[in-house]
Design an enzyme around this catalytic site. Structure first.
Site, PDB file in Angstrom:
ATOM      1  N   ASP A 179      -7.397 120.016 -24.047  1.00 34.53           N
ATOM      2  CA  ASP A 179      -8.473 119.367 -24.291  1.00 34.53           C
ATOM      3  C   ASP A 179      -8.794 118.355 -22.913  1.00 34.53           C
ATOM      4  O   ASP A 179      -9.189 119.300 -22.099  1.00 34.53           O
ATOM      5  CB  ASP A 179      -7.994 117.962 -25.423  1.00 34.53           C
ATOM      6  CG  ASP A 179      -9.165 117.148 -26.005  1.00 34.53           C
ATOM      7  OD1 ASP A 179      -9.776 117.851 -26.724  1.00 34.53           O
ATOM      8  OD2 ASP A 179      -9.990 116.127 -25.319  1.00 34.53           O
ATOM      9  N   TYR A 305     -16.244 110.571 -21.854  1.00 36.86           N
ATOM     10  CA  TYR A 305     -17.268 111.413 -22.296  1.00 36.86           C
ATOM     11  C   TYR A 305     -18.353 110.980 -21.624  1.00 36.86           C
ATOM     12  O   TYR A 305     -19.328 111.953 -21.452  1.00 36.86           O
ATOM     13  CB  TYR A 305     -17.480 111.354 -23.883  1.00 36.86           C
ATOM     14  CG  TYR A 305     -16.568 112.073 -24.713  1.00 36.86           C
ATOM     15  CD1 TYR A 305     -16.486 113.237 -25.322  1.00 36.86           C
ATOM     16  CD2 TYR A 305     -15.224 111.443 -24.901  1.00 36.86           C
ATOM     17  CE1 TYR A 305     -15.627 113.866 -25.956  1.00 36.86           C
ATOM     18  CE2 TYR A 305     -14.139 112.080 -25.660  1.00 36.86           C
ATOM     19  CZ  TYR A 305     -14.398 113.540 -26.159  1.00 36.86           C
ATOM     20  OH  TYR A 305     -13.469 114.058 -26.960  1.00 36.86           O
ATOM     21  N   HIS A 358      -5.353 122.718 -31.910  1.00 38.66           N
ATOM     22  CA  HIS A 358      -6.020 122.065 -30.748  1.00 38.66           C
ATOM     23  C   HIS A 358      -4.650 121.176 -29.999  1.00 38.66           C
ATOM     24  O   HIS A 358      -4.925 120.734 -28.996  1.00 38.66           O
ATOM     25  CB  HIS A 358      -7.047 121.329 -31.121  1.00 38.66           C
ATOM     26  CG  HIS A 358      -7.651 120.423 -30.065  1.00 38.66           C
ATOM     27  ND1 HIS A 358      -8.483 121.254 -28.989  1.00 38.66           N
ATOM     28  CD2 HIS A 358      -7.915 119.242 -29.707  1.00 38.66           C
ATOM     29  CE1 HIS A 358      -8.914 120.176 -28.017  1.00 38.66           C
ATOM     30  NE2 HIS A 358      -8.688 119.080 -28.423  1.00 38.66           N
TER      31      HIS A 358
END
Length: 380
Positions: A179, A305, A358
């Protein structure tokens, strides 16, 4: 240990836990979804059951003690406190290894792999594969400091990680991440090749599809997954990359909302066949949520982000150090070797696994450990 490094233990006040339980018990619930699956998001009955368990049965003091079984520290780098685990191997020839998590993960992801990595002989392995494990919390996540000014993106975090490893006396080290951890590990390999011996990643955030007249099976699968993610899976990223502060008011106030926001992604991104608790138990899922709730880091973690997307997108780096890639089949977009060649010209290890998604260290710890051992065995 340098004097700039302070010991740390997780010790959450009782009033924080009491407040959490009170909030859970008085949650104002939305109405039920209009579908019979997760197609509109986390189902009401599932979230209610989880939050009922969280309020009435989940034992934070027991879980806190488990999290404290590995030595933890704080150190200030570039004006910000960085929290990290530092589990030293009993084997003196061990290779230093920094493990980096992403969102919506935390250091909780690595709890099941630290023992086998640091002391393989005690877990059926070979002492020659031992690591000294460093596992930091990202800035704005968990018990690390929360940046109050802009600029804490991937490259700055990678530079902080290089300083952390130097401060710990690890002149040559290995790095692994998934990630955001894959992006930071990539930047670390590019930023500090004099000390970073090699990187291992499970996701390639920077690679882009190449145009091919006849795409391979792996390319077709990756393109299909990427389209699915764009169409149905990335609303959270749009919000966190544009208005993380607005989102934060809801998540900081509602533990049920915080749990649903995080665990919907665990359900979507794990290799669980739609049944999340068949792969990860309630306690360990809630351990991860707790590291966001008790530290009030929903907003500060989302800002990564904002720092990384849109006009602030980082420039692509070429990573010259040896690279290992493990492809877990239910990764959001499985890595494609042809797409990674330009950015990672020194791929020395590539393996496609039979299961896992993930969060491989969390979901499939035994497979993850063997992958990390297998790649870095080439660099010892």
């Amino acid at each position: 240990m340098p004097s700039t490094i302070r010991d740390f233990r997780i010790a959450i006040d009782d009033d924080v836990i009491d407040d959490l339980r009170a909030r859970l018990r008085r949650t104002r619930w939305p109405d039920r979804e209009a579908v019979d699956d997760w197609g509109q998001g986390a189902p009401l009955a599932w979230v209610q059951a989880l939050c009922g368990y969280w309020a009435e049965q989940y034992d934070w003091r027991d879980r806190e003690a488990r999290l404290n079984r590995f030595p933890q520290h704080l150190t200030t780098i570039d004006g910000l406190d960085i929290h990290f685990l530092h589990a030293r191997s009993p084997h003196p020839q061990a290779m230093p290894l920094i493990l980096t998590h992403g969102w919506p993960g935390s250091i909780v992801e690595f709890q099941k792999v630290i023992g086998p990595l640091t002391d393989p002989a005690a877990h059926g392995g070979d002492a020659a594969d031992a690591f000294h494990v460093v596992c930091p919390s990202l800035p704005g996540f968990g018990f690390s400091g929360r940046p109050t000014t802009v600029g804490w993106g991937v490259d700055r975090i990678a530079a902080a990680w290089a300083e952390l490893m130097a401060r710990l006396g690890h002149g040559r080290y290995a790095a692994q991440g998934g990630d955001w951890g894959s992006a930071i590990t990539t930047a670390l390999g590019a930023h500090d090749p004099a000390h970073c011996a090699g990187i291992h990643i499970t996701m390639s955030m920077g690679s882009r599809p190449r145009t091919a007249a006849t795409p391979t099976e792996a390319e077709v699968q990756a393109l299909q997954r990427a389209k699915l993610y764009r169409d149905w899976g990335m609303g959270y990223a749009r919000q966190q990359s544009t208005r993380p502060q607005t989102l934060g008011y809801a998540l900081a106030d509602s533990p049920a909302g915080q749990a649903a926001w995080i665990l919907e992604k665990f359900q979507a991104w794990t290799d669980c066949g739609g049944a999340l608790e068949s792969v990860l138990g309630r306690d360990e899922l809630l351990d991860n949520v707790m590291l966001y709730w008790v530290t009030n880091t929903a907003t500060s973690s989302a800002r990564l982000y904002w720092e990384s997307f849109g006009t602030r997108r980082r420039a692509a780096r070429v990573v010259e150090v040896p690279t290992g890639v493990s492809v877990f089949p239910q990764e959001i977009v499985p890595p494609v070797r042809e797409w990674m060649a330009d950015m990672y010209p020194c791929i020395r290890y590539w393996n496609v696994l039979p299961r896992g998604g993930h969060f491989p260290a969390f979901e499939q710890p035994a497979l993850f450990v063997e992958e990390v051992r297998g790649f870095f065995r080439l660099l010892r």
